[in-house]
Design a protein around this motif. Structure first.
Motif, mmCIF file in Angstrom:
data_model
loop_
_atom_site.group_PDB
_atom_site.id
_atom_site.type_symbol
_atom_site.label_atom_id
_atom_site.label_comp_id
_atom_site.label_asym_id
_atom_site.label_seq_id
_atom_site.Cartn_x
_atom_site.Cartn_y
_atom_site.Cartn_z
ATOM 1 N N VAL A 165 0.864 -1.187 0.000
ATOM 2 C CA VAL A 165 0.000 0.000 0.000
ATOM 3 C C VAL A 165 0.896 1.232 0.000
ATOM 4 O O VAL A 165 1.637 1.477 0.959
ATOM 5 C CB VAL A 165 -0.933 -0.002 1.229
ATOM 6 N N GLN B 250 -0.257 4.660 -0.709
ATOM 7 C CA GLN B 250 -0.948 5.785 -0.084
ATOM 8 C C GLN B 250 -2.373 5.372 0.269
ATOM 9 O O GLN B 250 -2.964 4.509 -0.387
ATOM 10 C CB GLN B 250 -0.989 7.008 -1.018
ATOM 11 N N THR B 251 -2.914 6.027 1.314
ATOM 12 C CA THR B 251 -4.284 5.755 1.757
ATOM 13 C C THR B 251 -4.947 7.063 2.157
ATOM 14 O O THR B 251 -4.330 7.900 2.823
ATOM 15 C CB THR B 251 -4.294 4.788 2.956
ATOM 16 N N LYS B 252 -6.219 7.228 1.751
ATOM 17 C CA LYS B 252 -6.987 8.413 2.131
ATOM 18 C C LYS B 252 -8.403 7.984 2.467
ATOM 19 O O LYS B 252 -9.008 7.183 1.757
ATOM 20 C CB LYS B 252 -6.999 9.444 1.008
ATOM 21 N N ASP B 253 -8.946 8.533 3.590
ATOM 22 C CA ASP B 253 -10.277 8.179 4.066
ATOM 23 C C ASP B 253 -11.251 9.317 3.818
ATOM 24 O O ASP B 253 -10.920 10.496 4.012
ATOM 25 C CB ASP B 253 -10.242 7.853 5.565
ATOM 26 N N ARG C 73 -12.491 4.176 2.184
ATOM 27 C CA ARG C 73 -11.018 4.191 2.176
ATOM 28 C C ARG C 73 -10.508 3.926 0.759
ATOM 29 O O ARG C 73 -10.803 2.882 0.162
ATOM 30 C CB ARG C 73 -10.477 3.160 3.148
ATOM 31 N N SER D 255 -7.131 3.439 -1.533
ATOM 32 C CA SER D 255 -5.718 3.089 -1.386
ATOM 33 C C SER D 255 -5.087 2.867 -2.743
ATOM 34 O O SER D 255 -5.727 2.322 -3.659
ATOM 35 C CB SER D 255 -5.553 1.819 -0.540
#
Length: 291
Positions: A92, A94-97, A107, A109
């Motif tokens: 993973v 990058q991750t953004k919620d 979420r 990713s």
């Protein structure tokens, strides 16, 4: 007299020259014979079968690393090979919620995936296998195939092992005496190492090792998950105010029910209070009469 002496010297010189030439020829013939015997011995001890070790590797880009690795496993079975190593890794980046509601989150990713596979394929089918694997990818960044000749290394190990075996046999029969047991043990260990090395060479000749590495573009994965922050589950102010009014009404109703359950005590208290008033009024004297 002089002529006779000269004739004698000439005959003696010719005889000496012939003897030296014969001796030199004998030595040359002995050398040739010895070399031929050594060659025959080597030829007899070893078959001179070519020990060619074929290896290869492919680095290529694919659309889906996991599905491609499964297809490679199927191809390996098709060509009577073996999968020796298989590893698929997803990372993973990058991750953004994004909050969808008070208790759920979207979420998003970005994920990169790679696959590393090591297979063994019969040498005669290596090129066909590598061609089919290359067709599974979008493009190939690198493709290699090498052939290493292990013939003379194989023969050397085999002859060394034979020489050591002969010495060990002579040690047993008493022809050779080795007092140091450590030397004999090292010799036997060397024999084992040489035989194992040749077995490895035989295996490498029988099956070619192909190393495969495939990668794909970064993909976006979306999933709806529960919010893991407990504070996010707190209600809004208006909702809490409405709840407080409802709770107040329930408290008042419970209080009224409690009073209703205690009506007998209320009646007794009222009667006591009335009796006290009556008693006080009857026994009290007016202030004017005292004056």
């Amino acid at each position: 007299m002089i002529r006779q002496t000269l004739n004698t010297m000439l005959v003696t010189g010719i005889a000496l020259f012939a003897a030296c030439k014969g001796k030199s020829s004998y030595r040359e013939n002995l050398k040739v014979s010895t070399a031929d015997s050594a060659s025959v011995g080597i030829a007899k001890d070893s078959s001179f079968e070519a020990k060619l070790v074929k290896t290869g590797s492919i680095n290529f880009k694919v659309k889906d690393a996991e599905r491609t690795s499964e297809a490679i496993s199927d191809l390996t079975n098709k060509y009577n090979g073996m999968v020796m190593h298989h590893n698929v890794t997803s990372t993973v980046e990058q991750t953004k919620d994004f909050h969808l509601s008070n208790d759920s989150i979207l979420r998003v990713s970005s994920i990169t995936a790679v696959a590393d596979i090591t297979v063994k394929i019969p040498p005669a089918k290596v090129e066909d296998f590598m061609n089919e694997v290359s067709h599974l990818g979008v493009y190939v960044t690198e493709r290699k195939m090498d052939i290493t000749d292990k013939t003379f290394d194989y023969i050397t190990e085999k002859l060394k092992a034979k020489n050591r075996a002969e010495i060990v046999t002579q040690q047993k029969t008493g022809e050779v005496k080795i007092k140091d047991s450590g030397i004999l043990l090292n010799m036997k260990d060397d024999m084992v190492d040489q035989k194992v090395n040749n077995l490895r060479t035989d295996d490498a000749v029988k099956y070619s090792v192909i190393e495969l590495h495939c990668f794909q573009n970064t993909k976006i994965n979306k999933e709806v998950i529960a919010d893991d922050d407990p504070s996010a589950y707190q209600s809004s102010y208006s909702s809490r105010f409405e709840t407080a009014l409802q709770n107040g009404f329930e408290v008042f109703a419970e209080l009224a029910l409690g009073v209703a359950n205690l009506w007998s005590l209320v009646v007794i208290a009222a009667l006591c209070w009335l009796g006290y008033r009556y008693y006080k009024r009857k026994h009290s004297k007016p202030i004017l009469n005292n004056i």
